[in-house]
Design a protein around this motif. Structure first.
Motif, PDB file in Angstrom:
ATOM      1  N   PHE A  46       0.844  -1.200   0.000  1.00  0.00           N
ATOM      2  CA  PHE A  46       0.000   0.000   0.000  1.00  0.00           C
ATOM      3  C   PHE A  46       0.874   1.242   0.000  1.00  0.00           C
ATOM      4  CE2 PHE A  46      -3.583   2.608   1.076  1.00  0.00           C
ATOM      5  CZ  PHE A  46      -3.148   3.503   2.057  1.00  0.00           C
ATOM      6  N   VAL A  47       0.488   2.216  -0.809  1.00  0.00           N
ATOM      7  CA  VAL A  47       1.170   3.506  -0.836  1.00  0.00           C
ATOM      8  C   VAL A  47       0.285   4.584  -0.223  1.00  0.00           C
ATOM      9  CG1 VAL A  47       2.132   5.320  -2.309  1.00  0.00           C
ATOM     10  CG2 VAL A  47       2.524   2.904  -2.872  1.00  0.00           C
ATOM     11  N   GLY A  48      -0.949   4.663  -0.690  1.00  0.00           N
ATOM     12  CA  GLY A  48      -1.866   5.666  -0.176  1.00  0.00           C
ATOM     13  C   GLY A  48      -3.234   5.507  -0.794  1.00  0.00           C
ATOM     14  N   ARG A  49      -4.215   6.195  -0.227  1.00  0.00           N
ATOM     15  CA  ARG A  49      -5.566   6.147  -0.782  1.00  0.00           C
ATOM     16  C   ARG A  49      -6.284   7.451  -0.478  1.00  0.00           C
ATOM     17  NH1 ARG A  49      -8.201   7.717   3.293  1.00  0.00           N
ATOM     18  NH2 ARG A  49      -8.651   6.351   5.074  1.00  0.00           N
ATOM     19  N   ILE A  50      -7.313   7.705  -1.306  1.00  0.00           N
ATOM     20  CA  ILE A  50      -8.145   8.874  -1.102  1.00  0.00           C
ATOM     21  C   ILE A  50      -9.591   8.422  -1.157  1.00  0.00           C
ATOM     22  CG2 ILE A  50      -8.032   9.489  -3.571  1.00  0.00           C
ATOM     23  CD1 ILE A  50      -8.182  12.457  -2.639  1.00  0.00           C
ATOM     24  N   ASN A  51     -10.352   8.755  -0.136  1.00  0.00           N
ATOM     25  CA  ASN A  51     -11.762   8.408  -0.100  1.00  0.00           C
ATOM     26  C   ASN A  51     -12.589   9.405  -0.906  1.00  0.00           C
ATOM     27  OD1 ASN A  51     -11.466   6.102   1.481  1.00  0.00           O
ATOM     28  ND2 ASN A  51     -11.489   7.286   3.379  1.00  0.00           N
ATOM     29  N   TRP A  52     -13.861   9.099  -1.069  1.00  0.00           N
ATOM     30  CA  TRP A  52     -14.713   9.969  -1.881  1.00  0.00           C
ATOM     31  C   TRP A  52     -14.775  11.374  -1.286  1.00  0.00           C
ATOM     32  CZ3 TRP A  52     -19.067  12.708  -0.543  1.00  0.00           C
ATOM     33  CH2 TRP A  52     -19.564  12.464   0.741  1.00  0.00           C
ATOM     34  N   SER A  53     -14.643  11.464   0.035  1.00  0.00           N
ATOM     35  CA  SER A  53     -14.731  12.749   0.718  1.00  0.00           C
ATOM     36  C   SER A  53     -13.440  13.554   0.616  1.00  0.00           C
ATOM     37  CB  SER A  53     -15.051  12.518   2.201  1.00  0.00           C
ATOM     38  OG  SER A  53     -14.024  11.731   2.795  1.00  0.00           O
ATOM     39  N   GLY A  54     -12.396  12.926   0.095  1.00  0.00           N
ATOM     40  CA  GLY A  54     -11.108  13.608   0.005  1.00  0.00           C
ATOM     41  C   GLY A  54     -10.142  13.238   1.108  1.00  0.00           C
ATOM     42  N   GLY A  55     -10.596  12.451   2.051  1.00  0.00           N
ATOM     43  CA  GLY A  55      -9.717  12.008   3.120  1.00  0.00           C
ATOM     44  C   GLY A  55      -8.636  11.083   2.604  1.00  0.00           C
ATOM     45  N   THR A  56      -7.440  11.284   3.085  1.00  0.00           N
ATOM     46  CA  THR A  56      -6.300  10.503   2.593  1.00  0.00           C
ATOM     47  C   THR A  56      -5.603   9.748   3.712  1.00  0.00           C
ATOM     48  OG1 THR A  56      -4.872  12.456   2.811  1.00  0.00           O
ATOM     49  CG2 THR A  56      -5.847  12.037   0.641  1.00  0.00           C
ATOM     50  N   ASP A  60       3.651   4.740   6.004  1.00  0.00           N
ATOM     51  CA  ASP A  60       4.648   5.505   6.757  1.00  0.00           C
ATOM     52  C   ASP A  60       5.874   5.831   5.901  1.00  0.00           C
ATOM     53  OD1 ASP A  60       4.093   3.813   9.950  1.00  0.00           O
ATOM     54  OD2 ASP A  60       3.063   5.499   8.992  1.00  0.00           O
ATOM     55  N   SER A  61       6.189   4.934   4.984  1.00  0.00           N
ATOM     56  CA  SER A  61       7.393   5.104   4.170  1.00  0.00           C
ATOM     57  C   SER A  61       7.302   6.274   3.196  1.00  0.00           C
ATOM     58  CB  SER A  61       7.690   3.821   3.396  1.00  0.00           C
ATOM     59  OG  SER A  61       6.603   3.488   2.559  1.00  0.00           O
ATOM     60  N   VAL A  62       6.091   6.744   2.910  1.00  0.00           N
ATOM     61  CA  VAL A  62       5.937   7.841   1.942  1.00  0.00           C
ATOM     62  C   VAL A  62       5.297   9.073   2.562  1.00  0.00           C
ATOM     63  CG1 VAL A  62       5.685   6.135   0.089  1.00  0.00           C
ATOM     64  CG2 VAL A  62       3.639   7.193   1.086  1.00  0.00           C
ATOM     65  N   LYS A  63       4.869   8.968   3.791  1.00  0.00           N
ATOM     66  CA  LYS A  63       4.186  10.085   4.446  1.00  0.00           C
ATOM     67  C   LYS A  63       5.093  11.307   4.476  1.00  0.00           C
ATOM     68  CE  LYS A  63       1.632   8.650   7.683  1.00  0.00           C
ATOM     69  NZ  LYS A  63       1.157   8.099   8.975  1.00  0.00           N
ATOM     70  N   GLY A  64       4.518  12.443   4.098  1.00  0.00           N
ATOM     71  CA  GLY A  64       5.281  13.673   4.056  1.00  0.00           C
ATOM     72  C   GLY A  64       5.973  13.918   2.732  1.00  0.00           C
ATOM     73  N   ARG A  65       6.060  12.889   1.888  1.00  0.00           N
ATOM     74  CA  ARG A  65       6.698  13.026   0.575  1.00  0.00           C
ATOM     75  C   ARG A  65       5.697  12.861  -0.570  1.00  0.00           C
ATOM     76  NH1 ARG A  65      10.279   9.383  -1.034  1.00  0.00           N
ATOM     77  NH2 ARG A  65       9.455   7.673   0.251  1.00  0.00           N
ATOM     78  N   PHE A  66       4.713  12.002  -0.381  1.00  0.00           N
ATOM     79  CA  PHE A  66       3.722  11.723  -1.421  1.00  0.00           C
ATOM     80  C   PHE A  66       2.380  12.332  -1.041  1.00  0.00           C
ATOM     81  CE2 PHE A  66       5.623   7.468  -3.173  1.00  0.00           C
ATOM     82  CZ  PHE A  66       6.852   8.088  -3.311  1.00  0.00           C
ATOM     83  N   THR A  67       1.646  12.768  -2.056  1.00  0.00           N
ATOM     84  CA  THR A  67       0.314  13.326  -1.847  1.00  0.00           C
ATOM     85  C   THR A  67      -0.621  12.791  -2.924  1.00  0.00           C
ATOM     86  OG1 THR A  67       1.265  15.377  -0.949  1.00  0.00           O
ATOM     87  CG2 THR A  67      -1.044  15.428  -1.625  1.00  0.00           C
ATOM     88  N   ILE A  68      -1.816  12.405  -2.512  1.00  0.00           N
ATOM     89  CA  ILE A  68      -2.837  11.946  -3.457  1.00  0.00           C
ATOM     90  C   ILE A  68      -3.910  13.013  -3.574  1.00  0.00           C
ATOM     91  CG2 ILE A  68      -4.610  10.222  -3.910  1.00  0.00           C
ATOM     92  CD1 ILE A  68      -2.938   8.208  -2.401  1.00  0.00           C
ATOM     93  N   SER A  69      -4.335  13.250  -4.800  1.00  0.00           N
ATOM     94  CA  SER A  69      -5.453  14.168  -5.035  1.00  0.00           C
ATOM     95  C   SER A  69      -6.348  13.571  -6.112  1.00  0.00           C
ATOM     96  CB  SER A  69      -4.951  15.552  -5.459  1.00  0.00           C
ATOM     97  OG  SER A  69      -4.233  15.478  -6.677  1.00  0.00           O
ATOM     98  N   ARG A  70      -7.548  14.082  -6.223  1.00  0.00           N
ATOM     99  CA  ARG A  70      -8.470  13.560  -7.232  1.00  0.00           C
ATOM    100  C   ARG A  70      -9.257  14.698  -7.857  1.00  0.00           C
ATOM    101  NH1 ARG A  70     -12.142   9.251  -4.376  1.00  0.00           N
ATOM    102  NH2 ARG A  70     -13.054   9.114  -6.470  1.00  0.00           N
ATOM    103  N   ASP A  71      -9.592  14.498  -9.126  1.00  0.00           N
ATOM    104  CA  ASP A  71     -10.443  15.423  -9.870  1.00  0.00           C
ATOM    105  C   ASP A  71     -11.632  14.606 -10.349  1.00  0.00           C
ATOM    106  OD1 ASP A  71     -11.715  17.053 -11.720  1.00  0.00           O
ATOM    107  OD2 ASP A  71      -9.851  17.896 -12.494  1.00  0.00           O
ATOM    108  N   ASN A  72     -12.709  14.655  -9.613  1.00  0.00           N
ATOM    109  CA  ASN A  72     -13.855  13.807  -9.927  1.00  0.00           C
ATOM    110  C   ASN A  72     -14.465  14.153 -11.285  1.00  0.00           C
ATOM    111  OD1 ASN A  72     -13.613  12.363  -7.551  1.00  0.00           O
ATOM    112  ND2 ASN A  72     -14.998  13.716  -6.432  1.00  0.00           N
TER     113      ASN A  72
END
Length: 122
Positions: A46-56, A60-72
């Protein structure tokens, strides 16, 4: 649902990449989306996930370096990767859940893209 991941490539340590995952077919902006990766000889993680509400949530290995975003509106999810390290080298997969919320397990996701290679040189 079909998922198409792109944006991978070769980058030097400390550099950045942005991965893109475009969903098509019977998509829903209400579903959670996730990113996973698999390095040679290792299990998919697992790297990361974003819920429908935008919660991410992030590993731990990527926290602070990786960011997930979505354009519905575009049925697209992004993985912004900064301060890349050689240990980030892997094939990266995007995945779509079947519900608004999903966790960190592969079994939480129903649909998977084909993967895009990210190679970080030291």
């Amino acid at each position: 649902v079909q998922l198409q991941a792109s944006g991978g490539g070769l980058v030097q340590a400390g550099g950045s990449l942005r991965l893109t995952c475009v969903a098509s077919g019977r998509t829903s902006s209400n579903n959670a989306m996730g990113w996973f990766r698999q390095a040679p000889g290792k299990e998919r993680e697992f790297v990361g996930r974003i819920n429908w509400s935008g919660g991410t949530a992030y590993a731990d290995s990527v926290k602070g370096r990786f960011t997930i975003s979505r354009d519905n509106a575009k049925s697209t999810v992004y993985l912004h990767m900064n301060i890349l390290k050689p240990e980030d080298t892997a094939v990266y997969y995007c995945a779509s859940g079947a519900r608004p919320y999903a966790g960190r397990e592969s079994s939480d996701y129903r649909y998977w893209g084909q993967g895009t290679q990210v190679t970080v040189s030291s």
